[in-house]
Every structure is written in C-alpha cells, then in structure tokens.
Motif scaffolding. Structure first.
Motif, PDB file in Angstrom:
ATOM      1  N   GLN A   1       0.503   3.957  -3.025  1.00 14.06           N
ATOM      2  CA  GLN A   1       0.088   5.351  -2.824  1.00 14.06           C
ATOM      3  C   GLN A   1       1.085   6.309  -3.460  1.00 14.06           C
TER       4      GLN A   1
ATOM      5  N   ASP B   1      -3.510  -5.230   3.462  1.00 11.21           N
ATOM      6  CA  ASP B   1      -4.358  -4.169   4.001  1.00 11.21           C
ATOM      7  C   ASP B   1      -5.809  -4.371   3.578  1.00 11.21           C
ATOM      8  N   SER B   2      -6.727  -3.910   4.414  1.00 12.76           N
ATOM      9  CA  SER B   2      -8.148  -3.898   4.085  1.00 12.76           C
ATOM     10  C   SER B   2      -8.607  -2.449   4.004  1.00 12.76           C
ATOM     11  N   LEU B   3      -9.072  -2.045   2.829  1.00 11.42           N
ATOM     12  CA  LEU B   3      -9.558  -0.684   2.622  1.00 11.42           C
ATOM     13  C   LEU B   3     -11.055  -0.759   2.335  1.00 11.42           C
ATOM     14  N   ASP B   4     -11.867  -0.381   3.302  1.00 12.41           N
ATOM     15  CA  ASP B   4     -13.312  -0.546   3.189  1.00 12.41           C
ATOM     16  C   ASP B   4     -13.889   0.150   1.959  1.00 12.41           C
TER      17      ASP B   4
ATOM     18  N   VAL C   1      -7.448  -0.018  -4.265  1.00 13.03           N
ATOM     19  CA  VAL C   1      -8.278  -0.944  -3.503  1.00 13.03           C
ATOM     20  C   VAL C   1      -7.431  -2.112  -3.003  1.00 13.03           C
ATOM     21  N   HIS C   2      -7.745  -2.558  -1.788  1.00 12.43           N
ATOM     22  CA  HIS C   2      -7.111  -3.718  -1.159  1.00 12.43           C
ATOM     23  C   HIS C   2      -8.200  -4.521  -0.456  1.00 12.43           C
ATOM     24  N   THR C   3      -8.133  -5.841  -0.526  1.00 13.00           N
ATOM     25  CA  THR C   3      -9.163  -6.678   0.095  1.00 13.00           C
ATOM     26  C   THR C   3      -8.671  -7.455   1.308  1.00 13.00           C
TER      27      THR C   3
ATOM     28  N   GLY D   1     -11.656   1.853  -0.296  1.00 19.77           N
ATOM     29  CA  GLY D   1     -10.513   2.218  -1.119  1.00 19.77           C
ATOM     30  C   GLY D   1      -9.829   3.471  -0.611  1.00 19.77           C
ATOM     31  N   TRP D   2      -8.802   3.899  -1.316  1.00 14.71           N
ATOM     32  CA  TRP D   2      -8.069   5.135  -0.989  1.00 14.71           C
ATOM     33  C   TRP D   2      -7.917   5.925  -2.270  1.00 14.71           C
TER      34      TRP D   2
ATOM     35  N   LEU E   1       0.796  -1.229   0.000  1.00 13.98           N
ATOM     36  CA  LEU E   1       0.000   0.000   0.000  1.00 13.98           C
ATOM     37  C   LEU E   1       0.833   1.285   0.000  1.00 13.98           C
TER      38      LEU E   1
ATOM     39  N   ARG F   1     -15.949  -0.927  -2.431  1.00 20.78           N
ATOM     40  CA  ARG F   1     -16.403  -1.415  -1.128  1.00 20.78           C
ATOM     41  C   ARG F   1     -15.984  -2.866  -0.955  1.00 20.78           C
TER      42      ARG F   1
END
Length: 206
Positions: free
Chosen positions: A56, A75-78, A91-93, A80-81, A52, A131
């Motif tokens: 970025q 990483d978990s990005l609810d 996005v990361h799941t 995204g960033w 991540l 999401r």
C-alpha cells in the motif's frame, strides 16, 4: 511486468540460502523498475512479495503502477484495494489455496502522447476490477500424481507429527508482523527448558 521482494530477507531466511545476494530498499527497487518499464510498456504490473502494508505504501509512493499482485502477509482482498491517490490496484488471494484471484483490466485505444523524442502512441488502463473465486477442493477429484507423492511421505511425517506432547487449554495464536505472541513464547519457553539456557529466541516467521 516487474517484481519486488521483501527487504527483510536476511531476517526471515537462513544466511546460506541467500549467500551472494543483495537486498536493497523496496521503494528504491520499485521506483527503478517502474521508471524502466514506462519506457517499454503501456501497462505496468508489479509482482510484490513484501506484505500488504508495504505494498500500500509503494502504491502511493510510486505513481504509474496499474496493478500490484501482492503476497507475504496472507491477506484476502475480496475486491482488491485501490490506492486513492494513484489509482493503483492491489490484489491478494490469501493462502492455502482457498481462492483464486481474477483481475480484469480494460485497455483504452491508442492515443498520442508527447514525449522527449516526439509524439508516440500509448494505451492506458481505463478501468480495473478484481474478485476472489472461492475454491472448494471437495468439488475436484484428487490428482493421482500428487496423491502418490503425499502417500510416500505420509508415514514418515505421521511418525513425528502424530506424537501427542500435551494439550492446549486456549488458542495458540501467532501475532502478525514482528509482535510477541503466545505461540512464539511457548516455543521459546520449551527451548529454554530443553537446553537449560537463560534466554531463547527464534525466527519470527519460522
């Protein structure tokens, strides 16, 4: 659609597994990919397994990427960033099949854009959302084929992994990145004791 792999492969993978392969700077690879894709595509998606923080950086340093599907750091990005300066969505799941990721891209109508060879038509992303969808494996039946594979190897694995070698009095955590951690220090302490060496070290990610 293009892909970028971590430039640290030589530090995280056995040399014989990547023999004959070359790994250059992630930034150079991303810039070259995006420049090429811009000639042939309206929407640019980058599959990145660099972690991540690196993703970025790439999102801000390489304009023109609509979406980065990232990995490596679990990483978990609810939602995204979103890069504030380039509007690139990352996005990361997470990991271990805890969730699925969904991304929705709204593509605008074709619009004329002036180019070196005259006007051409392009379609741009005008909106993007992301999401996570939580997965509860208890809601789904076991896959017979996968279960048969697991049952085949389970006794062999259990004979090794079920042997009690001690008890933890506190959490054996692993630090993110390349920092020292309790788990890593414990492993190397065992290596020193078993081999009667003065120093022991091991691959941070393995």
């Amino acid at each position: 659609l293009g892909g970028v792999l971590t430039e640290d492969m030589k530090q995280v993978v056995l040399a014989e597994n990547i023999e004959g392969m070359a790994f250059g700077p992630e930034l150079d690879a991303a810039r070259a990919l995006v420049a090429d894709m811009k000639l042939r595509a309206d929407v640019i998606v980058l599959l990145a397994h660099v972690g991540l923080p690196h993703e970025q950086f790439l999102a801000s340093a390489v304009p023109g990427i609509d979406l980065i599907v990232g990995g490596h750091t679990h990483d978990s990005l609810d939602a995204g960033w979103l890069a504030p300066d380039t509007n690139t969505l990352i996005v990361h799941t997470g990991a271990k099949a805890r969730s699925l990721g969904r991304v929705d891209l709204w593509i605008g109508r074709e619009t004329p854009v002036a180019g070196a060879e005259g006007d051409c038509l392009t379609r741009q992303v005008i909106r993007k959302t992301a999401r996570l969808i939580a997965l509860d494996t208890r809601q789904y039946p076991e896959d017979p084929e996968a279960l048969a594979i697991i049952e085949h190897y389970a006794p062999e694995i259990a004979a090794i992994m079920d042997v009690k070698i001690g008890e933890l009095t506190s959490a054996a955590w692993r630090a993110p990145g390349y920092a020292s951690s309790m788990l890593g220090n414990w492993i190397t302490n065992i290596m020193v004791k078993a081999t009667k060496a003065d120093i022991a070290f091991h691959n941070k990610t393995g």
